[in-house]
Design a protein around this motif. Structure first.
Motif, PDB file in Angstrom:
ATOM      1  N   SER A  15     -12.558   2.113  -6.707  1.00  0.00           N
ATOM      2  CA  SER A  15     -13.135   2.318  -5.372  1.00  0.00           C
ATOM      3  C   SER A  15     -14.485   1.608  -5.335  1.00  0.00           C
ATOM      4  O   SER A  15     -15.237   1.680  -6.305  1.00  0.00           O
ATOM      5  N   ALA A  41     -16.452  -0.726   2.283  1.00  0.00           N
ATOM      6  CA  ALA A  41     -15.681   0.274   1.528  1.00  0.00           C
ATOM      7  C   ALA A  41     -14.311  -0.290   1.230  1.00  0.00           C
ATOM      8  O   ALA A  41     -13.583  -0.677   2.149  1.00  0.00           O
ATOM      9  N   GLY A  59     -10.957  -0.658  -2.040  1.00  0.00           N
ATOM     10  CA  GLY A  59     -10.362  -0.148  -3.266  1.00  0.00           C
ATOM     11  C   GLY A  59      -9.459  -1.194  -3.871  1.00  0.00           C
ATOM     12  O   GLY A  59      -9.146  -2.209  -3.232  1.00  0.00           O
ATOM     13  N   ARG A  67       0.817  -1.223   0.000  1.00  0.00           N
ATOM     14  CA  ARG A  67       0.000   0.000   0.000  1.00  0.00           C
ATOM     15  C   ARG A  67       0.850   1.273   0.000  1.00  0.00           C
ATOM     16  O   ARG A  67       0.308   2.368   0.131  1.00  0.00           O
ATOM     17  N   GLY A  82      -6.954  -5.672  -4.464  1.00  0.00           N
ATOM     18  CA  GLY A  82      -7.165  -4.631  -3.456  1.00  0.00           C
ATOM     19  C   GLY A  82      -7.596  -5.168  -2.113  1.00  0.00           C
ATOM     20  O   GLY A  82      -7.255  -6.286  -1.717  1.00  0.00           O
ATOM     21  N   GLY A  83      -8.361  -4.357  -1.404  1.00  0.00           N
ATOM     22  CA  GLY A  83      -8.831  -4.723  -0.075  1.00  0.00           C
ATOM     23  C   GLY A  83      -9.425  -3.521   0.615  1.00  0.00           C
ATOM     24  O   GLY A  83      -9.733  -2.524  -0.028  1.00  0.00           O
ATOM     25  N   GLY A  84      -9.563  -3.615   1.943  1.00  0.00           N
ATOM     26  CA  GLY A  84     -10.115  -2.487   2.700  1.00  0.00           C
ATOM     27  C   GLY A  84     -11.066  -2.956   3.770  1.00  0.00           C
ATOM     28  O   GLY A  84     -10.734  -3.855   4.547  1.00  0.00           O
ATOM     29  N   HIS A  85     -12.259  -2.394   3.773  1.00  0.00           N
ATOM     30  CA  HIS A  85     -13.269  -2.703   4.782  1.00  0.00           C
ATOM     31  C   HIS A  85     -14.423  -3.482   4.145  1.00  0.00           C
ATOM     32  O   HIS A  85     -14.500  -3.605   2.933  1.00  0.00           O
TER      33      HIS A  85
HETATM   34  P1  5GP Z   1     -10.986   4.657  -1.292  1.00  0.00           P
HETATM   35  O1  5GP Z   1     -12.059   4.147  -2.192  1.00  0.00           O
HETATM   36  O2  5GP Z   1     -11.473   5.775  -0.422  1.00  0.00           O
HETATM   37  O3  5GP Z   1      -9.710   4.948  -2.011  1.00  0.00           O
HETATM   38  O4  5GP Z   1     -10.628   3.456  -0.301  1.00  0.00           O
HETATM   39  C1  5GP Z   1     -11.595   2.812   0.472  1.00  0.00           C
HETATM   40  C2  5GP Z   1     -10.908   1.908   1.474  1.00  0.00           C
HETATM   41  O5  5GP Z   1     -10.221   0.864   0.807  1.00  0.00           O
HETATM   42  C3  5GP Z   1      -9.854   2.626   2.309  1.00  0.00           C
HETATM   43  O6  5GP Z   1      -9.909   2.122   3.618  1.00  0.00           O
HETATM   44  C4  5GP Z   1      -8.552   2.271   1.637  1.00  0.00           C
HETATM   45  O7  5GP Z   1      -7.498   2.250   2.572  1.00  0.00           O
HETATM   46  C5  5GP Z   1      -8.825   0.888   1.073  1.00  0.00           C
HETATM   47  N1  5GP Z   1      -8.136   0.714  -0.218  1.00  0.00           N
HETATM   48  C6  5GP Z   1      -8.209   1.516  -1.298  1.00  0.00           C
HETATM   49  N2  5GP Z   1      -7.455   1.055  -2.317  1.00  0.00           N
HETATM   50  C7  5GP Z   1      -6.870  -0.082  -1.859  1.00  0.00           C
HETATM   51  C8  5GP Z   1      -5.962  -1.035  -2.456  1.00  0.00           C
HETATM   52  O8  5GP Z   1      -5.536  -0.921  -3.603  1.00  0.00           O
HETATM   53  N3  5GP Z   1      -5.594  -2.086  -1.649  1.00  0.00           N
HETATM   54  C9  5GP Z   1      -6.054  -2.228  -0.369  1.00  0.00           C
HETATM   55  N4  5GP Z   1      -5.638  -3.285   0.334  1.00  0.00           N
HETATM   56  N5  5GP Z   1      -6.900  -1.363   0.204  1.00  0.00           N
HETATM   57  C10 5GP Z   1      -7.313  -0.303  -0.521  1.00  0.00           C
END
Ligand code: 5GP
Ligand code: MN
Length: 335
Positions: free
Chosen positions: A282, A307, A309, A98, A301-304
């Motif tokens: 996203s 939510a 990405g 990341r 990707g990953g995240g919650h």
């Molecule tokens: P956002 O859509 O706001 O960029 O990300 C949403 C959530 O997913 C955030 O908690 C972010 O840290 C996580 N996230 C976004 N992109 C990635 C990615 O490429 N890999 C991982 N592991 N998490 C991601």
């Protein structure tokens, strides 16, 4: 990985510390990094914050942001700080993929590595100490806990309060997501009683864009948004030409994903942006659709849970086709 509490007794001895966070840091990433820096400096540590990449202009107001080193812009300076670090604190991310171009450097460091994060599936083997708690609203909430639990309640000053509040607001969608447990409101009440100007923080985060960003959102919602009612899914695919036409910068697309979520019955919203080096995804969901697993399975990707990405090296057209195939495979759960 040993418990974060094992680090508390070690805080008494001044050290050289680097704090870092995920690429394109948002309010929680930058807020937690700066809050931690303001705390550790009060204990006599020498602290540098390094961001793997640039960041949105709407975090520039945060106290201490001007001293943050952008690794991509000032690689030498960042590497010197990393080489000197006795401790490396990794906040709001849980695996070295990341941090973009900084990952090889972080992996190679022999110093003590400490994790504080609230995302799923942490790479625990890469850290010496840490805490990973997906029930936490934000990493900023975890920094607040860290300061209190380590016995330094008195160190929470105005600067720390502003940084923590910004991250909590960012990651809870201003207190609307299910991650907003009672403790979050108690935390905010505590910060308020210490003098937090919450209105100013909202103003800095949400009322500081330029006209072009609003025009861009209008354009994208009108011309790039597709609604697939059969899958209760909305997709927005943004070509690079749109970013150039409207002069879109890092952070300008933040919040765009909230608009399609206001359509009745929609369970999944996906946005893909054609960035120079990759196609960045996203995902946001309502209810039982697991965005973390979806992003992991199809888009690196990953995240919650609700939510996440991801990213892809495919062209915009190809990655969109893969997305359409992926939602077909998940048709049942999207009903
Ligand atoms: P956002 O859509 O706001 O960029 O990300 C949403 C959530 O997913 C955030 O908690 C972010 O840290 C996580 N996230 C976004 N992109 C990635 C990615 O490429 N890999 C991982 N592991 N998490 C991601
Ligand atoms: Mn976060």
């Amino acid at each position: 990985m040993r418990s974060i509490e094992d680090i508390f007794p070690l805080l008494a001895q001044p050290r050289t510390i680097v704090i870092t966070t995920h690429q394109k840091p948002d309010a929680d990433a930058m807020g937690s990094s700066l809050a931690m820096r303001h705390f550790l400096v009060q204990l006599g540590h020498s602290v540098t914050v390094i961001s793997p990449t640039n960041w949105a202009s709407w975090v520039n107001w945060m106290p201490g942001c001007k001293e943050v080193i952008d690794f991509e812009l000032y690689k030498e300076k960042a590497n010197t700080a990393l080489d000197k670090a006795e401790w490396l604190l990794c906040l709001d991310f849980n695996a070295f993929d990341r941090v973009k171009n900084m990952q090889d450097k972080l992996r190679s460091l022999q110093c003590t590595k400490i994790l504080i994060d609230h995302h799923h599936q942490p790479d625990e083997a890469s850290f010496d100490y840490g805490i990973s708690d997906v029930s936490k609203s934000s990493t900023c909430e975890m920094i607040y806990d860290f300061i209190i639990k380590s016995g330094h309640n008195d160190k929470i000053n105005e600067e720390i309060g502003e940084c923590i509040y910004a991250g909590v607001i960012g990651d809870t969608g201003s207190f609307r997501f299910s991650s907003t447990h009672a403790g979050v409101h108690k935390l905010v009440a505590d910060l308020k009683s210490r003098g937090l100007d919450h209105e100013q923080v909202h103003h800095e985060l949400f009322d500081n864009f330029l006209e072009n960003r609003l025009r861009f959102i209008g354009h994208v919602l009108l011309h790039r948004m597709e609604v697939f009612y059969e899958y209760n899914t909305v997709l927005i695919a943004i070509p690079k030409s749109d970013l150039l036409k409207f002069g879109i910068k890092t952070g300008d697309t933040e919040g765009l994903i909230n608009y399609p979520q206001t359509i009745q019955g929609i369970k999944l919203v996906a946005i893909v942006i054609d960035r120079d080096e990759e196609r960045k995804w996203s995902f946001r969901s309502k209810g039982n659709f697991d965005c973390n697993s979806f992003a992991r399975k199809y888009f690196n990707g990953g995240g919650h849970f609700n939510a996440s990405g991801g990213h892809s090296n495919d062209s915009l057209d190809v990655t969109v086709k893969k997305f359409m195939q992926a939602i077909k495979e998940n048709e049942e759960i999207l009903q």
